[in-house]
Design a protein around this motif. Structure first.
Motif, PDB file in Angstrom:
ATOM      1  N   THR A   1      -2.999   9.192   4.702  1.00 55.91           N
ATOM      2  CA  THR A   1      -3.973   9.294   3.623  1.00 55.91           C
ATOM      3  C   THR A   1      -3.676   8.240   2.554  1.00 55.91           C
ATOM      4  O   THR A   1      -2.575   8.225   2.004  1.00 55.91           O
ATOM      5  CB  THR A   1      -3.930  10.699   2.979  1.00 55.91           C
ATOM      6  OG1 THR A   1      -4.162  11.673   3.988  1.00 55.91           O
ATOM      7  CG2 THR A   1      -4.952  10.829   1.861  1.00 55.91           C
TER       8      THR A   1
ATOM      9  N   THR B   1       0.709   5.270   0.892  1.00 52.25           N
ATOM     10  CA  THR B   1      -0.031   6.309   1.597  1.00 52.25           C
ATOM     11  C   THR B   1       0.823   7.565   1.685  1.00 52.25           C
ATOM     12  O   THR B   1       2.038   7.511   1.549  1.00 52.25           O
ATOM     13  CB  THR B   1      -0.395   5.870   3.039  1.00 52.25           C
ATOM     14  OG1 THR B   1       0.814   5.614   3.764  1.00 52.25           O
ATOM     15  CG2 THR B   1      -1.279   4.640   3.046  1.00 52.25           C
ATOM     16  N   MET B   2       0.148   8.671   1.932  1.00 56.91           N
ATOM     17  CA  MET B   2       0.875   9.865   2.351  1.00 56.91           C
ATOM     18  C   MET B   2       1.382   9.544   3.749  1.00 56.91           C
ATOM     19  O   MET B   2       0.812   8.686   4.440  1.00 56.91           O
ATOM     20  CB  MET B   2      -0.051  11.083   2.393  1.00 56.91           C
ATOM     21  CG  MET B   2      -0.609  11.505   1.048  1.00 56.91           C
ATOM     22  SD  MET B   2       0.641  12.201  -0.057  1.00 56.91           S
ATOM     23  CE  MET B   2       1.155  13.657   0.826  1.00 56.91           C
TER      24      MET B   2
ATOM     25  N   TYR C   1       5.780  10.207   1.693  1.00 58.45           N
ATOM     26  CA  TYR C   1       4.955   9.028   1.441  1.00 58.45           C
ATOM     27  C   TYR C   1       5.500   7.832   2.207  1.00 58.45           C
ATOM     28  O   TYR C   1       6.624   7.852   2.708  1.00 58.45           O
ATOM     29  CB  TYR C   1       4.953   8.689  -0.051  1.00 58.45           C
ATOM     30  CG  TYR C   1       4.252   9.702  -0.906  1.00 58.45           C
ATOM     31  CD1 TYR C   1       2.928   9.524  -1.284  1.00 58.45           C
ATOM     32  CD2 TYR C   1       4.909  10.853  -1.339  1.00 58.45           C
ATOM     33  CE1 TYR C   1       2.270  10.460  -2.071  1.00 58.45           C
ATOM     34  CE2 TYR C   1       4.266  11.796  -2.118  1.00 58.45           C
ATOM     35  CZ  TYR C   1       2.945  11.588  -2.491  1.00 58.45           C
ATOM     36  OH  TYR C   1       2.307  12.518  -3.261  1.00 58.45           O
TER      37      TYR C   1
ATOM     38  N   SER D   1       0.841  -1.194   0.000  1.00 57.54           N
ATOM     39  CA  SER D   1       0.000   0.000   0.000  1.00 57.54           C
ATOM     40  C   SER D   1       0.878   1.246   0.000  1.00 57.54           C
ATOM     41  O   SER D   1       1.950   1.266   0.604  1.00 57.54           O
ATOM     42  CB  SER D   1      -0.955   0.009   1.198  1.00 57.54           C
ATOM     43  OG  SER D   1      -0.238   0.035   2.404  1.00 57.54           O
TER      44      SER D   1
ATOM     45  N   LEU E   1       2.783  11.662  -8.689  1.00 55.61           N
ATOM     46  CA  LEU E   1       2.699  11.883  -7.248  1.00 55.61           C
ATOM     47  C   LEU E   1       3.112  13.316  -6.960  1.00 55.61           C
ATOM     48  O   LEU E   1       4.153  13.773  -7.442  1.00 55.61           O
ATOM     49  CB  LEU E   1       3.644  10.942  -6.487  1.00 55.61           C
ATOM     50  CG  LEU E   1       3.283   9.470  -6.448  1.00 55.61           C
ATOM     51  CD1 LEU E   1       4.375   8.681  -5.733  1.00 55.61           C
ATOM     52  CD2 LEU E   1       1.956   9.259  -5.764  1.00 55.61           C
ATOM     53  N   ASP E   2       2.310  14.011  -6.205  1.00 58.25           N
ATOM     54  CA  ASP E   2       2.688  15.362  -5.794  1.00 58.25           C
ATOM     55  C   ASP E   2       3.897  15.284  -4.873  1.00 58.25           C
ATOM     56  O   ASP E   2       4.123  14.268  -4.206  1.00 58.25           O
ATOM     57  CB  ASP E   2       1.528  16.035  -5.055  1.00 58.25           C
ATOM     58  CG  ASP E   2       0.351  16.320  -5.970  1.00 58.25           C
ATOM     59  OD1 ASP E   2       0.563  16.534  -7.183  1.00 58.25           O
ATOM     60  OD2 ASP E   2      -0.790  16.317  -5.459  1.00 58.25           O
TER      61      ASP E   2
ATOM     62  N   GLY F   1       0.206   3.585  -7.752  1.00 59.74           N
ATOM     63  CA  GLY F   1      -0.176   4.979  -7.619  1.00 59.74           C
ATOM     64  C   GLY F   1      -0.561   5.598  -8.944  1.00 59.74           C
ATOM     65  O   GLY F   1      -0.558   4.954  -9.982  1.00 59.74           O
ATOM     66  N   PRO F   2      -0.886   6.854  -8.867  1.00 56.30           N
ATOM     67  CA  PRO F   2      -1.221   7.585 -10.088  1.00 56.30           C
ATOM     68  C   PRO F   2       0.034   7.830 -10.926  1.00 56.30           C
ATOM     69  O   PRO F   2       1.148   7.593 -10.464  1.00 56.30           O
ATOM     70  CB  PRO F   2      -1.794   8.896  -9.553  1.00 56.30           C
ATOM     71  CG  PRO F   2      -1.141   9.076  -8.220  1.00 56.30           C
ATOM     72  CD  PRO F   2      -0.930   7.686  -7.678  1.00 56.30           C
TER      73      PRO F   2
ATOM     74  N   VAL G   1      -3.294   6.320  -0.924  1.00 57.31           N
ATOM     75  CA  VAL G   1      -3.068   6.741  -2.300  1.00 57.31           C
ATOM     76  C   VAL G   1      -3.367   5.588  -3.256  1.00 57.31           C
ATOM     77  O   VAL G   1      -4.091   5.754  -4.225  1.00 57.31           O
ATOM     78  CB  VAL G   1      -1.624   7.251  -2.509  1.00 57.31           C
ATOM     79  CG1 VAL G   1      -1.371   7.617  -3.958  1.00 57.31           C
ATOM     80  CG2 VAL G   1      -1.339   8.438  -1.590  1.00 57.31           C
ATOM     81  N   ALA G   2      -2.814   4.398  -2.989  1.00 56.36           N
ATOM     82  CA  ALA G   2      -3.017   3.254  -3.883  1.00 56.36           C
ATOM     83  C   ALA G   2      -2.631   1.970  -3.170  1.00 56.36           C
ATOM     84  O   ALA G   2      -1.923   1.988  -2.158  1.00 56.36           O
ATOM     85  CB  ALA G   2      -2.184   3.422  -5.152  1.00 56.36           C
TER      86      ALA G   2
END
Length: 106
Positions: free
Chosen positions: A30, A25-26, A55, A23, A50-51, A46-47, A32-33
């Motif tokens: 939070t 997450t931030m 993480y 997994s 990533l901003d 993930g997308p 994410v994927a």
């Protein structure tokens, strides 16, 4: 744009770690994927972007070893890292029942 990949090697068997749930997450928790490693122990997660920020990748290492009937010490391995404008991040995991290591891959 940051694209994240990982690769898990079962260092005791010398083979890819297949079927490990991972997994992303931030760092604040939070989600994410989430995904599972393929036949080669690899996963793109993930997308496409990533901003920048902090993480964590969490690998379900205990479940992996239990499914193989192997006792292990770490139920999970969590790797925290910072994204700061990289186009691609590769975070490999070298895994054994009682230890793990990681590094920033390419």
């Amino acid at each position: 744009m940051t694209h994240l990949t990982t690769h898990i090697l079962d260092a005791t068997a010398g083979t890819p770690a297949v079927g490990v749930t991972v997994s992303l997450t931030m760092l604040d928790g939070t989600p994410v994927a989430e995904g599972t490693t393929d036949h080669d122990g690899r996963l793109a997660l993930g997308p496409d972007r990533l901003d920048d920020g902090d993480y964590a990748l969490t690998f379900a290492t205990g479940a992996y070893f239990r499914s193989r009937g192997v006792a292990s010490f770490h139920p999970i391995a969590t790797i925290a890292f910072t994204v700061s404008g990289e186009p691609h991040l590769h975070v490999p995991l070298l895994l054994s029942p009682f230890a793990y290591s990681t590094y920033r891959g390419s």
